[in-house]
Design a protein around this motif. Structure first.
Motif, PDB file in Angstrom:
ATOM      1  N   ASP A  43      10.890 132.466  10.852  1.00 53.47           N
ATOM      2  CA  ASP A  43      11.261 131.995  12.480  1.00 53.47           C
ATOM      3  C   ASP A  43      10.483 133.814  13.097  1.00 53.47           C
ATOM      4  N   GLY A  44      11.232 134.559  12.352  1.00 56.15           N
ATOM      5  CA  GLY A  44      11.003 135.869  12.832  1.00 56.15           C
ATOM      6  C   GLY A  44       9.423 136.269  13.147  1.00 56.15           C
ATOM      7  N   SER A  71       7.252 135.608  16.355  1.00 56.56           N
ATOM      8  CA  SER A  71       7.602 136.474  17.839  1.00 56.56           C
ATOM      9  C   SER A  71       6.946 137.510  17.177  1.00 56.56           C
ATOM     10  N   GLN A  72       5.913 138.008  16.143  1.00 61.37           N
ATOM     11  CA  GLN A  72       5.430 139.231  15.710  1.00 61.37           C
ATOM     12  C   GLN A  72       3.683 139.047  16.606  1.00 61.37           C
ATOM     13  N   ASN A 120       0.568 135.182  17.756  1.00 65.76           N
ATOM     14  CA  ASN A 120       0.830 134.899  19.065  1.00 65.76           C
ATOM     15  C   ASN A 120      -0.920 134.860  18.902  1.00 65.76           C
ATOM     16  N   GLN A 122      15.658 135.296  19.293  1.00 67.79           N
ATOM     17  CA  GLN A 122      14.371 135.976  18.666  1.00 67.79           C
ATOM     18  C   GLN A 122      13.939 134.416  19.796  1.00 67.79           C
ATOM     19  N   SER A 123      14.659 133.548  20.265  1.00 69.14           N
ATOM     20  CA  SER A 123      13.611 132.710  21.362  1.00 69.14           C
ATOM     21  C   SER A 123      14.955 132.116  22.253  1.00 69.14           C
ATOM     22  N   LEU A 159      12.304 126.645  18.391  1.00 74.85           N
ATOM     23  CA  LEU A 159      10.467 127.424  18.590  1.00 74.85           C
ATOM     24  C   LEU A 159       9.300 126.345  18.990  1.00 74.85           C
ATOM     25  N   ARG A 205       7.245 126.486  22.365  1.00 70.85           N
ATOM     26  CA  ARG A 205       6.523 127.413  22.469  1.00 70.85           C
ATOM     27  C   ARG A 205       4.386 127.309  22.467  1.00 70.85           C
TER      28      ARG A 205
END
Length: 363
Positions: A166-167, A170-171, A175, A206-207, A211, A214
């Motif tokens: 999950d972390g 965010s990278q 994306n 984070q969101s 997730l 997205r």
């Protein structure tokens, strides 16, 4: 519509009861499930042994996978011989299912080699840099398209599955991979193990949305699945991999699970996590729920469980014994495995390194 549902896919409840889903149906047998259970038990034993080895100073670091066995075993069993896996650094159970020698990972985290193990054509290197494997996987998937091994006309269509947490979602690299995969309709499945914590950051920071939602913004389907339900994970991943192989493009799977252990053995989750949350998730344990179901079905008994336990203990014995056999890979060997054929630039770098090493010895 499949891939756009807001309901988490679950086929086996935490108390071991089968339930139905309007879009997904598990097509395996109890014999299949017995195999999945054995894989999960062995994977958990491997993880426990590696953690203990690190605590005894035999490994420099270890990233535990405790609690994530169903997400990994279920998805790994959806991978066919022609498919390729791009892991992060916690996919120990995936590796076990794929038949990768587990001592490879002990060597990596002991520092005796850089992860240059056999079977790389099927199961790529562990990636310590968060999320970079998503771009590698997408590029490889695009290569499969250029090779003509994707789509209904392919003789034996192939696809790629890439794992991240999950972390990592965010990278920037990850994306960018979503963008490329959508733009080129790449045959790649993004399998996100949402274990609720990116080291010490909870998913809520984070969101603002789940997730899997997205994915819609990038232009491909997203599905949230109970990551502690091996039946649901296997079924959803089968569907996503079939889409990719058939040329229908990427899919994002959010396996909703929990990291029962620390982020790595250098982490102390008690500093940022509530024990009550851990207890709640312990009640959703993937191994316990499948064990309960198979016992109730009469598919396994105490003798079967005892044999698997014996196999797990032997695995532990073998792993502990293997530590003394691990040999450090020299730089010469690393230079030999960079490319299939030597290059002028690489030979220049080898000479430069040898001169540097010789100067150090003289000093």
């Amino acid at each position: 519509m499949r891939g756009q549902s807001h309901d988490m896919v679950q086929l086996l409840t935490p108390d071991g009861q089968r339930v139905e889903n309007p879009d997904f149906e598990f097509s395996g047998t109890d014999e299949d499930l017995k195999g999945y259970l054995r894989d999960m038990i062995l994977a958990r034993r491997f993880d426990a042994e590696a953690t203990a080895l690190q605590r005894h100073g035999e490994l420099g670091l270890w990233p535990p996978s405790l609690g994530q066995e169903a997400a990994q075993v279920g998805s790994a069993h959806a991978v066919r011989d022609v498919d390729v896996v791009f892991p992060s650094y916690r996919e120990h159970a995936v590796a076990l299912v794929m038949g990768v020698p587990l001592t490879n990972f002990l060597g990596l985290f002991r520092g005796t080699d850089g992860g240059n193990w056999d079977n790389l054509e099927k199961f790529k290197n562990y990636q310590i840099v968060i999320g970079c494997q998503a771009l590698h996987a997408t590029g490889y998937a695009m290569g499969l398209q250029f090779d003509g091994v994707v789509g209904p006309d392919a003789e034996d269509p192939a696809a790629v599955i890439v794992y991240h947490g999950d972390g990592a979602a965010s990278q920037g690299d990850v994306n960018e991979a979503y963008v490329f995969a959508a733009s080129y309709n790449a045959p790649v499945v993004f399998f996100c193990q949402n274990n609720q914590w990116a080291i010490s950051e909870p998913i809520a920071l984070q969101s603002r949305i789940p997730l899997f939602e997205r994915a819609r913004g990038f232009g491909f389907p997203g599905v949230q699945v109970d990551g502690n339900d091996v039946l649901a994970v296997k079924t959803v991943t089968d569907w996503a991999m079939d889409r990719a192989r058939n040329g229908e493009g990427p899919t994002f799977i959010e396996a909703f699970t929990y990291r029962m252990g620390a982020h790595t053995t250098s982490d102390d989750p008690s500093k940022y996590r509530a024990s009550a949350d851990e207890e709640e998730w312990r009640g959703r344990d993937p191994i316990s729920r499948l064990t309960t179901y198979l016992i109730n079905e009469g598919a396994i008994d105490d003798d079967w469980l005892a044999q698997v336990d014996a196999d797990a203990k032997q695995l532990g014995v073998d792993l502990r014994a293997s530590i003394s056999t691990l040999e450090s890979v020299t730089m010469d060997r690393l230079f030999e495995t960079v490319y299939a054929e030597p290059s002028v630039a690489l030979e220049s770098q080898r000479r430069e390194y040898n001169e540097y090493a010789a100067a150090g010895e003289d000093a």
